[in-house]
Design a protein around this motif. Sequence first.
Motif, PDB file in Angstrom:
ATOM      1  N   SER A  11       0.844  -1.194   0.000  1.00  0.00           N
ATOM      2  CA  SER A  11       0.000   0.000   0.000  1.00  0.00           C
ATOM      3  C   SER A  11       0.874   1.237   0.000  1.00  0.00           C
ATOM      4  O   SER A  11       2.079   1.164   0.132  1.00  0.00           O
ATOM      5  CB  SER A  11      -0.877  -0.015   1.255  1.00  0.00           C
ATOM      6  OG  SER A  11      -0.070   0.158   2.405  1.00  0.00           O
ATOM      7  N   SER A  12       0.253   2.381  -0.158  1.00  0.00           N
ATOM      8  CA  SER A  12       1.007   3.634  -0.121  1.00  0.00           C
ATOM      9  C   SER A  12       1.005   4.187   1.295  1.00  0.00           C
ATOM     10  O   SER A  12       0.874   5.381   1.506  1.00  0.00           O
ATOM     11  CB  SER A  12       0.375   4.641  -1.091  1.00  0.00           C
ATOM     12  OG  SER A  12      -0.994   4.843  -0.735  1.00  0.00           O
ATOM     13  N   ALA A  13       1.135   3.291   2.255  1.00  0.00           N
ATOM     14  CA  ALA A  13       1.111   3.681   3.660  1.00  0.00           C
ATOM     15  C   ALA A  13       2.516   4.041   4.129  1.00  0.00           C
ATOM     16  O   ALA A  13       3.468   4.112   3.348  1.00  0.00           O
ATOM     17  CB  ALA A  13       0.537   2.544   4.496  1.00  0.00           C
ATOM     18  N   ALA A  33       6.181   4.912   2.222  1.00  0.00           N
ATOM     19  CA  ALA A  33       6.814   3.838   1.472  1.00  0.00           C
ATOM     20  C   ALA A  33       6.865   4.178  -0.011  1.00  0.00           C
ATOM     21  O   ALA A  33       6.011   4.915  -0.532  1.00  0.00           O
ATOM     22  CB  ALA A  33       6.048   2.538   1.686  1.00  0.00           C
ATOM     23  N   ALA A  34       7.869   3.652  -0.689  1.00  0.00           N
ATOM     24  CA  ALA A  34       7.991   3.867  -2.126  1.00  0.00           C
ATOM     25  C   ALA A  34       6.818   3.199  -2.845  1.00  0.00           C
ATOM     26  O   ALA A  34       6.226   2.247  -2.327  1.00  0.00           O
ATOM     27  CB  ALA A  34       9.310   3.294  -2.625  1.00  0.00           C
ATOM     28  N   SER A  37       5.818  -0.673  -2.673  1.00  0.00           N
ATOM     29  CA  SER A  37       6.704  -1.237  -1.654  1.00  0.00           C
ATOM     30  C   SER A  37       6.177  -0.912  -0.272  1.00  0.00           C
ATOM     31  O   SER A  37       5.353  -0.011  -0.093  1.00  0.00           O
ATOM     32  CB  SER A  37       8.115  -0.663  -1.819  1.00  0.00           C
ATOM     33  OG  SER A  37       8.983  -1.128  -0.808  1.00  0.00           O
ATOM     34  N   HIS A  38       6.648  -1.671   0.717  1.00  0.00           N
ATOM     35  CA  HIS A  38       6.347  -1.368   2.114  1.00  0.00           C
ATOM     36  C   HIS A  38       7.472  -0.565   2.763  1.00  0.00           C
ATOM     37  O   HIS A  38       7.370  -0.205   3.934  1.00  0.00           O
ATOM     38  CB  HIS A  38       6.136  -2.662   2.910  1.00  0.00           C
ATOM     39  CG  HIS A  38       4.888  -3.398   2.544  1.00  0.00           C
ATOM     40  ND1 HIS A  38       3.629  -2.929   2.841  1.00  0.00           N
ATOM     41  CD2 HIS A  38       4.702  -4.581   1.902  1.00  0.00           C
ATOM     42  CE1 HIS A  38       2.716  -3.785   2.409  1.00  0.00           C
ATOM     43  NE2 HIS A  38       3.344  -4.793   1.830  1.00  0.00           N
ATOM     44  N   LEU A  39       8.562  -0.333   2.021  1.00  0.00           N
ATOM     45  CA  LEU A  39       9.727   0.358   2.558  1.00  0.00           C
ATOM     46  C   LEU A  39      10.005   1.636   1.778  1.00  0.00           C
ATOM     47  O   LEU A  39       9.816   1.682   0.550  1.00  0.00           O
ATOM     48  CB  LEU A  39      10.969  -0.536   2.491  1.00  0.00           C
ATOM     49  CG  LEU A  39      10.912  -1.892   3.188  1.00  0.00           C
ATOM     50  CD1 LEU A  39      12.245  -2.619   3.016  1.00  0.00           C
ATOM     51  CD2 LEU A  39      10.564  -1.746   4.667  1.00  0.00           C
ATOM     52  N   CYS A  40      10.490   2.637   2.484  1.00  0.00           N
ATOM     53  CA  CYS A  40      10.994   3.826   1.809  1.00  0.00           C
ATOM     54  C   CYS A  40      12.386   3.506   1.259  1.00  0.00           C
ATOM     55  O   CYS A  40      12.970   2.469   1.567  1.00  0.00           O
ATOM     56  CB  CYS A  40      11.047   5.004   2.777  1.00  0.00           C
ATOM     57  SG  CYS A  40      12.252   4.808   4.114  1.00  0.00           S
ATOM     58  N   ALA A  41      12.953   4.399   0.478  1.00  0.00           N
ATOM     59  CA  ALA A  41      14.261   4.150  -0.132  1.00  0.00           C
ATOM     60  C   ALA A  41      15.346   3.987   0.917  1.00  0.00           C
ATOM     61  O   ALA A  41      16.243   3.150   0.782  1.00  0.00           O
ATOM     62  CB  ALA A  41      14.610   5.290  -1.094  1.00  0.00           C
ATOM     63  N   VAL A  42      15.283   4.778   1.999  1.00  0.00           N
ATOM     64  CA  VAL A  42      16.301   4.699   3.044  1.00  0.00           C
ATOM     65  C   VAL A  42      16.275   3.337   3.716  1.00  0.00           C
ATOM     66  O   VAL A  42      17.320   2.695   3.925  1.00  0.00           O
ATOM     67  CB  VAL A  42      16.097   5.821   4.080  1.00  0.00           C
ATOM     68  CG1 VAL A  42      17.028   5.632   5.283  1.00  0.00           C
ATOM     69  CG2 VAL A  42      16.334   7.184   3.447  1.00  0.00           C
ATOM     70  N   CYS A  43      15.099   2.844   4.069  1.00  0.00           N
ATOM     71  CA  CYS A  43      14.993   1.553   4.751  1.00  0.00           C
ATOM     72  C   CYS A  43      15.318   0.394   3.820  1.00  0.00           C
ATOM     73  O   CYS A  43      15.894  -0.611   4.245  1.00  0.00           O
ATOM     74  CB  CYS A  43      13.596   1.388   5.348  1.00  0.00           C
ATOM     75  SG  CYS A  43      13.314   2.453   6.783  1.00  0.00           S
ATOM     76  N   ALA A 135      11.007  -6.042  -0.175  1.00  0.00           N
ATOM     77  CA  ALA A 135      10.478  -4.766   0.308  1.00  0.00           C
ATOM     78  C   ALA A 135       8.990  -4.625   0.006  1.00  0.00           C
ATOM     79  O   ALA A 135       8.262  -3.924   0.726  1.00  0.00           O
ATOM     80  CB  ALA A 135      11.247  -3.609  -0.317  1.00  0.00           C
ATOM     81  N   ALA A 136       8.534  -5.293  -1.042  1.00  0.00           N
ATOM     82  CA  ALA A 136       7.123  -5.215  -1.415  1.00  0.00           C
ATOM     83  C   ALA A 136       6.297  -6.339  -0.792  1.00  0.00           C
ATOM     84  O   ALA A 136       5.072  -6.350  -0.917  1.00  0.00           O
ATOM     85  CB  ALA A 136       6.986  -5.269  -2.938  1.00  0.00           C
ATOM     86  N   HIS A 137       6.963  -7.275  -0.131  1.00  0.00           N
ATOM     87  CA  HIS A 137       6.269  -8.426   0.452  1.00  0.00           C
ATOM     88  C   HIS A 137       5.620  -8.047   1.784  1.00  0.00           C
ATOM     89  O   HIS A 137       6.080  -7.125   2.474  1.00  0.00           O
ATOM     90  CB  HIS A 137       7.263  -9.570   0.662  1.00  0.00           C
ATOM     91  CG  HIS A 137       6.623 -10.906   0.866  1.00  0.00           C
ATOM     92  ND1 HIS A 137       6.096 -11.301   2.076  1.00  0.00           N
ATOM     93  CD2 HIS A 137       6.416 -11.937   0.010  1.00  0.00           C
ATOM     94  CE1 HIS A 137       5.596 -12.518   1.959  1.00  0.00           C
ATOM     95  NE2 HIS A 137       5.777 -12.930   0.713  1.00  0.00           N
TER      96      HIS A 137
END
Length: 277
Positions: A11-13, A33-34, A37-43, A135-137
């Motif tokens: 999601s875009s959460a 999050a990107a 993905s569930h993660l931002c670029a930094v994470c 990251a998208a899982h």
Amino acid sequence: MGQEDTRTAASSASCVGSDCRGRAAAGRSRRIAAPGSHLCAVCRDRLVAEVRQLPYLYEECGRRLSGTDQPRERTSGGPLPGMPFNAAASEARSAILGALRSWAGLVVEERRSGTSRDTVPVLAALLMRHADWLAAHGAASDVCEEISALVRRSRRVIDPEPLSRVAIGTCVETDCSGELTAMVRPQQSHRPAEIVCDRNPSHHWLGHEWLQLSRRLAQEKTRWLTAPDIARLWGIAPGSVYRHASERSWRRQSRTGRTYYHESDVRDTLDRRAQRA
């Protein structure tokens, strides 16, 4: 939508990664999050950086299995005669291999992407290749948390020296919300101080590198250092500091009975010495 798509659709959460989890714990907002993905670029980059460290940490723990490289806590009865053993190092190695096998198994099962060998370097490389997929899982938060914990645990095993921790301030790297801490070892260890970021392990400097780095935080025209400061920053014996100062004619000044040396002279000598080494 297929089974794999259902599991990996992000999601875009807010980001669920390690860096953003630390931000939330400190009362700051998480990043978004990107896309996909569930993660931002930094994470996401932190996850890759920490997975990349695991083969090195695994080998370093292996060098300490005999219990001879690092001091160990005394236990009642002690080890068997002639059979010293570092249980913490063994457990850290097992944890690294077990975690990599588990996450690699998820990749293999859901992506049908196998590995040729079941070794730590091969498994770590597999996870890095599929970092965006992880990251998208839906398990992105879990993999970030477990990998970060493995890195912290292993580093405690390979570097158990008592440290003095000095807070420096906010990380100087762009878009990093981490806090920098200087870790100073006992002077007799003759190992340089380190400055580390609590959010991104790739943001890491040796003590003497901090002198130059700190100019990004505050502009200073001239800095003067004491012999104990120099010894801790470069990890050399205090006697060597005075020898270099004499041989290289470092500029100096006295304040309240203490001698201070000009930073640029110190750096010219000791940075060149480090490069030759």
